[in-house]
Enzyme design. Structure first.
Site, PDB file in Angstrom:
ATOM      1  N   LEU A 262       0.839  -1.198   0.000  1.00 61.99           N
ATOM      2  CA  LEU A 262       0.000   0.000   0.000  1.00 61.99           C
ATOM      3  C   LEU A 262       0.873   1.247   0.000  1.00 61.99           C
ATOM      4  O   LEU A 262       0.546   2.251  -0.652  1.00 61.99           O
ATOM      5  CB  LEU A 262      -0.927  -0.005   1.206  1.00 61.99           C
ATOM      6  CG  LEU A 262      -1.848   1.217   1.331  1.00 61.99           C
ATOM      7  CD1 LEU A 262      -2.765   1.332   0.122  1.00 61.99           C
ATOM      8  CD2 LEU A 262      -2.655   1.157   2.612  1.00 61.99           C
ATOM      9  N   TYR A 263       1.957   1.211   0.754  1.00 63.23           N
ATOM     10  CA  TYR A 263       2.890   2.348   0.761  1.00 63.23           C
ATOM     11  C   TYR A 263       3.338   2.675  -0.661  1.00 63.23           C
ATOM     12  O   TYR A 263       3.293   3.832  -1.099  1.00 63.23           O
ATOM     13  CB  TYR A 263       4.094   2.027   1.641  1.00 63.23           C
ATOM     14  CG  TYR A 263       5.224   3.028   1.510  1.00 63.23           C
ATOM     15  CD1 TYR A 263       5.087   4.329   1.974  1.00 63.23           C
ATOM     16  CD2 TYR A 263       6.436   2.661   0.915  1.00 63.23           C
ATOM     17  CE1 TYR A 263       6.120   5.245   1.847  1.00 63.23           C
ATOM     18  CE2 TYR A 263       7.473   3.574   0.789  1.00 63.23           C
ATOM     19  CZ  TYR A 263       7.307   4.861   1.250  1.00 63.23           C
ATOM     20  OH  TYR A 263       8.333   5.770   1.117  1.00 63.23           O
ATOM     21  N   ALA A 264       3.763   1.649  -1.393  1.00 63.24           N
ATOM     22  CA  ALA A 264       4.199   1.857  -2.772  1.00 63.24           C
ATOM     23  C   ALA A 264       3.061   2.401  -3.625  1.00 63.24           C
ATOM     24  O   ALA A 264       3.268   3.287  -4.470  1.00 63.24           O
ATOM     25  CB  ALA A 264       4.714   0.548  -3.355  1.00 63.24           C
TER      26      ALA A 264
END
Length: 460
Positions: A262-264
């Site tokens: 999700l960060y990416a």
């Protein structure tokens, strides 16, 4: 009874009833008038009470917003009551505004005036000091959240204060506060480093990534597009956007549509959002894809940091291997090299072309890798730390969980080198030596190797 007498009595009765009816009407009218007066006075009293309650509890937009977000920025400009009419609040506001202006004013001819978001963070603090030391104006912005130990951020803040960099405590989603800053200071540049970091934490608190990395970015761009002048913006993307890409080394031309976390995904979304604001509003935007930054004043959630802590305390560490039993490797990039890349991007950023929220011409849009170009297996990282700390690590080899981490990163930085001379110069061994020196000093820890040497000296 005679007819005349009966008629007289009837007449008297009718007159009496009419008189009584008249009296009742007068009485009713008096009661109604009295009731109206009581009702009017009661209504007036209630209205006055409501006005009083409203005056006591209602604050202007800026103050109410500050109260609502007090947990995010306890000492923000809005919470100091600058918009209050009281003389004391005005005095506090004037002092605050003076600090903002002083911090953001360049000390060299043609110097930059830079708003650095995430200034109390790892990369943000280093960049702020580097810019200030060369004579640029720097105003910091940070919400001091507790993703990791806030005391480390406060210590960085003290370091920045010594270098004459003031940090405004606030949140990216606080639009009025950001607009006020742009009203006070005509920033030439924004170095946007504030973000919710970490790959694994996204599985625990996904909403924090949306709030900071997407909503916060959009809010900043909304304020910047309306500013006059519009600033040029350099912001932190991530090497994580390459996700499941298997081409090596990673190039800016490679696909980034397969995020593994999700960060990416939020960082990739940021790149697309940047493209939109560049296209519609003429904002000059440069995204920097950092590759595993490390060094003094680093983040405690990074492997090199918590490996060091675990080795010093005799605790075991998990070392990941890929699903096909290969070593995990990272393109570890020393903080000083990253700072040079950030400054180079700022220096070569062209002016935004918009005015009043309207695009006047094509604007610069760039994306660069900032890495070390030399991937190192995590096992090698641990070996270097063991040597520097004089203690063996208790290694626990495990298969990499499917939590968003990728097995390998390797940066191609030829584009950054061509455009602003980016060239990393610090290898992992040299960089970790500087980190360990800072770590043991900051936490007051004496490595075992030094203690043993000290005992040997005493015995001699």
């Amino acid at each position: 009874m005679p007819l005349s007498a009966s008629s007289a009595d009837t007449s008297k009765t009718v007159k009496l009833e009419r008189y009584n009816s008249y009296l009742r009407k007068i009485h009713s009218t008096k009661v109604l008038k009295a009731s109206s007066k009581v009702l009017f006075r009661a209504t007036l009293l209630v209205a006055l009470v409501l006005v009083l309650v409203f005056a006591i509890n209602y604050h202007p937009l800026s103050d109410s917003h500050s109260a609502a977000s007090h947990h995010l920025h306890r000492r923000s400009f809005l919470s100091t009551g600058i918009f209050s009419s009281s003389s004391s609040s005005l005095g506090e506001g004037a002092a605050w505004e003076k600090r903002v202006r002083q911090s953001s004013t360049p000390k060299r001819p043609h110097g930059l005036s830079v708003l650095v978001t995430g200034a109390a963070g790892f990369v943000g603090s280093h960049c702020s000091i580097a810019l200030r030391k060369r004579g640029d104006g720097v105003l910091g912005f940070d919400n001091f959240n507790d993703y990791y130990d806030p005391s480390l951020k406060r210590a960085r803040q003290e370091l920045l204060e010594k270098n004459q960099v003031f940090i405004v405590e606030g949140d990216l989603n606080d639009g009025p506060l950001l607009r006020k800053l742009f009203d006070v200071v005509p920033f030439t540049h924004v170095l946007h480093l504030a973000a919710q970091a970490g790959v694994r934490y996204a599985m625990k608190n996904p909403q924090s990534y949306i709030s900071s990395n997407i909503a916060g970015l959009v809010n900043l761009l909304e304020v910047a597009k309306a500013a006059n002048p519009q600033p040029a913006i350099v912001w932190a993307s991530s090497s994580s956007v390459y996700g499941l890409n298997t081409e090596n080394p990673f190039s800016e031309e490679h696909r980034t549509d397969q995020p593994a976390s999700l960060y990416a995904a939020t960082k990739k979304a940021g790149e697309e959002i940047a493209h939109t604001y560049n296209h519609i509003y003429g904002l000059s935007l440069t995204g920097l894809r950092f590759f595993t930054v490390y060094g003094p004043w680093g983040r405690p959630d990074m492997a090199y940091f918590f490996f060091t802590k675990a080795i010093l305390h005799g605790k075991s560490i998990d070392i990941y291997r890929t699903q096909d039993n290969q070593e995990v490797a990272r393109d570890f990039t020393y903080i000083d090299d990253i700072v040079k890349g950030c400054v180079g991007a700022l220096d070569t950023a062209e002016k935004s072309t918009g005015s009043g929220g309207k695009k006047r011409g094509p604007a610069q849009l760039r994306v660069y890798n900032l890495g070390n170009t030399s991937p190192v297996p995590v096992g090698r990282l641990v070996s270097i730390l063991e040597g520097l700390l004089g203690s063996k690590a208790k290694k626990h080899l495990i298969k990499m969980p499917r939590n968003g981490d990728v097995p390998y990163t390797h940066a191609n930085v030829s584009l950054a080198y061509k455009d602003f001379g980016y060239k990393p110069t610090t290898d992992l061994a040299a960089g970790l030596r500087k980190f360990v020196k800072w770590y043991v000093g900051y936490y007051g820890i004496q490595p075992r190797l030094k203690r043993e040497n000290s005992h040997a000296d005493d015995s001699a």
